[in-house]
Design a protein around this motif. Structure first.
Motif, mmCIF file in Angstrom:
data_model
loop_
_atom_site.group_PDB
_atom_site.id
_atom_site.type_symbol
_atom_site.label_atom_id
_atom_site.label_comp_id
_atom_site.label_asym_id
_atom_site.label_seq_id
_atom_site.Cartn_x
_atom_site.Cartn_y
_atom_site.Cartn_z
ATOM 1 N N ILE A 86 0.377 138.008 9.679
ATOM 2 C CA ILE A 86 1.806 138.415 9.812
ATOM 3 C C ILE A 86 2.145 139.644 9.372
ATOM 4 C CG2 ILE A 86 3.331 137.089 8.341
ATOM 5 C CD1 ILE A 86 5.816 136.665 10.305
ATOM 6 N N ALA A 391 14.303 140.434 9.204
ATOM 7 C CA ALA A 391 14.429 140.082 10.525
ATOM 8 C C ALA A 391 15.396 139.302 10.589
ATOM 9 C CB ALA A 391 13.590 140.023 11.560
ATOM 10 N N ASN A 393 20.822 139.493 12.355
ATOM 11 C CA ASN A 393 21.227 140.267 12.453
ATOM 12 C C ASN A 393 21.775 140.206 11.530
ATOM 13 O OD1 ASN A 393 21.369 139.948 15.793
ATOM 14 N ND2 ASN A 393 23.019 139.635 16.225
ATOM 15 N N GLY A 420 10.189 143.378 13.099
ATOM 16 C CA GLY A 420 11.116 142.625 12.726
ATOM 17 C C GLY A 420 10.150 141.161 12.802
ATOM 18 N N MET A 422 10.493 137.717 10.550
ATOM 19 C CA MET A 422 11.041 137.294 9.039
ATOM 20 C C MET A 422 10.145 136.574 8.426
ATOM 21 S SD MET A 422 13.599 134.751 12.104
ATOM 22 C CE MET A 422 14.404 134.195 10.906
ATOM 23 N N GLY A 446 18.630 136.906 5.844
ATOM 24 C CA GLY A 446 19.653 135.428 6.861
ATOM 25 C C GLY A 446 19.120 133.986 5.959
ATOM 26 N N ASP A 447 19.294 133.145 5.822
ATOM 27 C CA ASP A 447 19.398 131.779 5.816
ATOM 28 C C ASP A 447 18.287 131.109 6.926
ATOM 29 O OD1 ASP A 447 21.025 132.043 8.615
ATOM 30 O OD2 ASP A 447 22.210 130.100 8.074
ATOM 31 N N GLY A 448 18.069 131.634 7.534
ATOM 32 C CA GLY A 448 16.661 131.204 8.240
ATOM 33 C C GLY A 448 14.916 131.905 8.072
ATOM 34 N N ASP A 449 15.708 133.513 8.002
ATOM 35 C CA ASP A 449 14.334 134.411 7.392
ATOM 36 C C ASP A 449 14.094 133.938 5.945
ATOM 37 O OD1 ASP A 449 13.423 137.293 7.192
ATOM 38 O OD2 ASP A 449 15.113 137.723 5.729
ATOM 39 N N MET A 452 11.638 131.192 5.578
ATOM 40 C CA MET A 452 10.453 131.211 6.202
ATOM 41 C C MET A 452 9.572 131.648 4.673
ATOM 42 S SD MET A 452 10.199 133.465 9.612
ATOM 43 C CE MET A 452 10.705 132.124 11.359
ATOM 44 N N SER A 477 22.433 129.581 11.278
ATOM 45 C CA SER A 477 21.703 129.554 12.385
ATOM 46 C C SER A 477 21.237 130.209 12.453
ATOM 47 C CB SER A 477 23.497 130.424 12.632
ATOM 48 O OG SER A 477 22.800 130.438 14.140
ATOM 49 N N TYR A 478 19.916 130.755 12.661
ATOM 50 C CA TYR A 478 19.098 131.494 13.425
ATOM 51 C C TYR A 478 19.999 132.563 14.582
ATOM 52 C CZ TYR A 478 14.821 129.141 12.272
ATOM 53 O OH TYR A 478 13.521 128.433 11.713
ATOM 54 N N THR A 480 20.653 135.482 15.355
ATOM 55 C CA THR A 480 20.667 136.822 16.269
ATOM 56 C C THR A 480 20.148 136.201 17.778
ATOM 57 O OG1 THR A 480 19.499 137.847 13.952
ATOM 58 C CG2 THR A 480 18.575 138.837 16.725
ATOM 59 N N ILE A 481 19.517 134.594 17.733
ATOM 60 C CA ILE A 481 18.493 134.117 18.794
ATOM 61 C C ILE A 481 19.742 133.285 19.113
ATOM 62 C CG2 ILE A 481 17.482 131.948 19.685
ATOM 63 C CD1 ILE A 481 15.890 134.463 18.031
ATOM 64 N N LEU A 498 20.592 125.617 12.473
ATOM 65 C CA LEU A 498 20.234 125.514 10.638
ATOM 66 C C LEU A 498 20.746 124.190 10.285
ATOM 67 C CD1 LEU A 498 19.275 129.155 9.809
ATOM 68 C CD2 LEU A 498 17.864 126.878 11.282
HETATM 69 C C1 LIG Z 1 8.422 135.222 12.007
HETATM 70 C C2 LIG Z 1 9.855 135.577 12.865
HETATM 71 N N1 LIG Z 1 9.646 134.413 13.852
HETATM 72 C C3 LIG Z 1 10.708 134.269 14.976
HETATM 73 C C4 LIG Z 1 11.713 136.112 14.806
HETATM 74 C C5 LIG Z 1 12.558 135.214 15.961
HETATM 75 N N2 LIG Z 1 14.020 135.699 15.756
HETATM 76 C C6 LIG Z 1 14.600 137.478 15.176
HETATM 77 S S1 LIG Z 1 15.593 136.608 14.177
HETATM 78 C C7 LIG Z 1 16.485 135.415 14.763
HETATM 79 C C8 LIG Z 1 16.817 134.591 13.320
HETATM 80 C C9 LIG Z 1 16.945 134.562 11.917
HETATM 81 O O1 LIG Z 1 17.887 134.421 11.392
HETATM 82 P P1 LIG Z 1 18.365 134.326 10.517
HETATM 83 O O2 LIG Z 1 17.448 134.445 9.616
HETATM 84 O O3 LIG Z 1 19.667 132.918 9.545
HETATM 85 O O4 LIG Z 1 19.444 135.866 10.522
HETATM 86 P P2 LIG Z 1 20.838 135.751 11.250
HETATM 87 O O5 LIG Z 1 20.195 136.253 12.529
HETATM 88 O O6 LIG Z 1 21.266 134.874 11.492
HETATM 89 O O7 LIG Z 1 21.650 137.255 10.944
HETATM 90 C C10 LIG Z 1 15.019 135.035 15.041
HETATM 91 C C11 LIG Z 1 14.544 133.460 15.232
HETATM 92 C C12 LIG Z 1 11.093 137.052 14.292
HETATM 93 N N3 LIG Z 1 11.153 138.296 14.299
HETATM 94 N N4 LIG Z 1 10.109 137.146 13.115
#
Ligand SMILES: Cc1ncc(C[n+]2csc(CCOP(=O)(O)OP(=O)(O)O)c2C)c(N)n1
Length: 566
Positions: A86, A391, A393, A420, A422, A446-449, A452, A477-478, A480-481, A498
């Motif tokens: 990555i 990555a 929103n 982009g 995450m 982000g909480d998803g970001d 990782m 939440s993820y 952006t998706i 999430l």
């Molecule tokens: C490694 C990786 N996996 C999947 C994606 C697809 N993707 C882009 S934005 C996103 C969600 C991000 O979620 P979060 O970090 O919580 O931030 P939010 O969009 O909620 O602000 C995903 C899954 C990506 N860009 N990079």
């Protein structure tokens, strides 16, 4: 000739000769002789042991962005190398110099699909859509310095990017007397004089010119030259996607970032321009709003494309003028172009900056206002603070509200990947904090970001990072998706919710300080405490999922999609 030492030691000496003092990695039994070399030379170079190779490779990528020299990453064979991929992909898409060293199976086991064996040439490229500019296996201990020197030159020259060197385990223990080679000074391509004359003529014929600057290879001198070129010709300047620190955002000619979530007025301005000069940027999908600001392959605007890599010129756009030159030399050549005393586009340039300023005004959001959060960060943090993000929103608030200073002032202050990816922001921040301990580093995740690569908090603690602050935007939440889902399949939430840990408790478990904030008023005291702290701090920001971008809400997107009959 040197005194005989194992090739693994010679490799570390070669890195020291290139000016490297920090390498990132995860150890493996495949390159013990190199680790021993790090021990041997521990007074001159350090090996930062990370918690996952993805984190290590991101740290090296951030090192490449911050220093302008190749970031250095060491990983073990198959599983280590694939985890690191990555970071390679990011370095490739971001044109960041990086060298990934991979421990390889012993030569006498080659091609048997030995334990964790991979063919790195097959896996990582090279090519214009690959993950590396050059992939090689070092067969001979005596030729190791030659390979290392070439790796540095390849990573730095033309369009910068990543290189992979595979190191057979047995080769690393062979004694060698080979001397290391001198520090690589990359060759710089200068724009041809005829091309510069043509560019000047195109400027003289223009009514509404626009300059987009970005890409890698900038240094303080060339960024200052870029500013003088813009001033001489009174050109409005936008920065390419996630290269927002190329041009000083406080300058009256700054027009905003030409990236994701672009100010609609800026998008319109780029479309209305009659001449676009793209300096150093690839003109990728994000900078062109999906190849629409400049229609691919033949834009409506006259286009001048200046790039260090000949393979980038004419790759997508049939530009009217293409100049192959490194950004550093191009900027210096451009500032010598003499401008006429009066230019017809003063109003056009002034309005471009006025639009940028107007975009800073934000309607208030309750109870937690991310615009206020970001503005507070910049008001309180030192001017040379490094901002990092991955990555998601949430990054849109950074893009919109941080006023990055031109890199002639404090070097790079934005670490954000154009790929982009995450998970980039936390390791990038850790790398910045370890490489520049005197500077403050603010990561927004982000909480998803965050989760990782969140385990790299341990790396920060272990190696004594201090002025490091991570803001985790938790919208459950993820997001952006979820946003795209609501637009395409309104109300049908699938796979984007999430389930989060207590981020503050998690950070404390890593030895960090932590605060929880769910209302705007709570942020400033928490951030001030973080700035005053003697160890890293995480601030957990609880945000309503509906607050999906700095411009609209999830509810509004869903309603619009339902009205459109989706
Ligand atoms: C490694 C990786 N996996 C999947 C994606 C697809 N993707 C882009 S934005 C996103 C969600 C991000 O979620 P979060 O970090 O919580 O931030 P939010 O969009 O909620 O602000 C995903 C899954 C990506 N860009 N990079």
């Amino acid at each position: 000739m040197s005194t005989p030492r194992p090739a693994g030691h010679a490799l570390v000496e070669a890195l020291i000769a290139q000016g490297v003092h920090t390498a990132f990695g995860v150890p493996g039994e495949s390159y013990l002789a190199v680790l021993d070399g790090f021990h041997q030379h521990r007074d001159r170079i350090r090996f930062i042991a990370c918690r996952q190779e993805g984190g290590a490779a991101f740290m090296a990528e951030a090192q490449g962005k911050l220093t302008g020299r190749p970031g250095i990453c060491f990983v073990t064979r198959g599983p280590g190398a694939t985890n690191a991929s990555i970071g390679l992909h990011t370095a490739f898409q971001d044109s960041t110099p990086l060298i990934l060293f991979v421990g390889q199976v012993a030569s006498d086991q080659r091609d048997r699909e030995a334990f964790q064996e991979l063919d790195y040439r097959q896996v990582f490229g090279p090519g214009t859509l690959g993950m590396a500019k050059w992939v090689a296996e070092v067969q001979s201990a005596d030729r190791l310095p030659e390979y290392v020197a070439r790796a540095f030159h390849t990573a730095l020259q033309g369009r910068p990017g990543p290189v992979v060197l595979s190191l057979p385990e047995d080769m690393l223990t062979v004694p060698t007397t080979a001397a290391v080679l001198p520090r690589a000074v990359p060759a710089q391509a200068w724009p041809a004089p005829g091309g510069l004359r043509d560019l000047r003529s195109m400027l003289l014929a223009a009514q509404r010119p626009f300059l987009i600057a970005g890409g890698s290879g900038w240094d303080a001198e060339s960024a200052a030259a870029l500013q003088r070129f813009a001033e001489n010709w009174q050109l409005p300047v936008g920065c390419g996607f996630r290269f927002q620190d190329t041009f000083d955002n406080r300058h009256p000619l700054y027009a905003g970032d030409v990236g994701i979530g672009i100010n609609p007025k800026l998008a319109e301005r780029v479309r209305q321009a009659d001449l676009v000069i793209a300096l150093g940027v690839r003109l990728g999908e994000m900078t062109t709003s999906g190849y629409t600001l400049l229609q691919a392959p033949r834009p409506a605007q006259k286009l001048v494309h200046v790039h260090a890599g000949p393979e980038e010129l004419g790759r997508v756009y049939a530009a009217d003028l293409m100049l192959q030159a490194s950004v550093a030399s191009a900027a210096k050549a451009l500032e010598s172009l003499t401008a006429p005393i009066s230019l017809p586009w003063a109003e056009w340039s002034a309005q471009a900056h006025a639009d940028y300023e107007a975009n800073h005004a934000a309607p208030a959001v309750q109870p937690l206002d991310l615009a206020v959060v970001i503005k507070t960060v910049q008001r309180l943090a030192p001017a040379d603070t490094v901002y990092t993000n991955g990555a998601g929103n949430y990054s849109g608030w950074l893009h919109r509200y941080v006023r990055y200073h031109g890199l002639q002032h404090h070097g790079r202050t934005q670490l954000a990947c154009t790929s982009g990816a995450m998970g980039y922001g936390v390791p990038a921040a850790v790398a910045a904090a370890l490489l520049y301990p005197q500077r403050t580093v603010v990561n927004v995740a982000g909480d998803g970001d965050f989760l990782m690569t969140g385990q790299e908090l341990a790396t920060a603690t272990g190696y004594g990072a201090r002025k490091l602050i991570s803001l985790v935007v938790d919208n459950g939440s993820y997001g952006t998706i979820r946003m795209h889902q609501e637009r395409e399949y309104p109300g049908r939430v699938s796979g984007s919710d999430l389930f989060n840990p207590d981020f503050a408790a998690l950070a404390r478990a890593y030895g960090w300080q932590a605060h929880f904030v769910d209302a705007t008023a709570g942020f400033e005291p928490a951030f001030a405490a973080a700035l005053a702290a003697s160890k890293p701090t995480l601030i957990h920001l609880k945000l309503d999922t509906d607050v999906i971008t700095s411009r609209t809400t999830l509810g509004a997107i869903r309603d619009a999609a339902q009205r459109a009959g989706r």
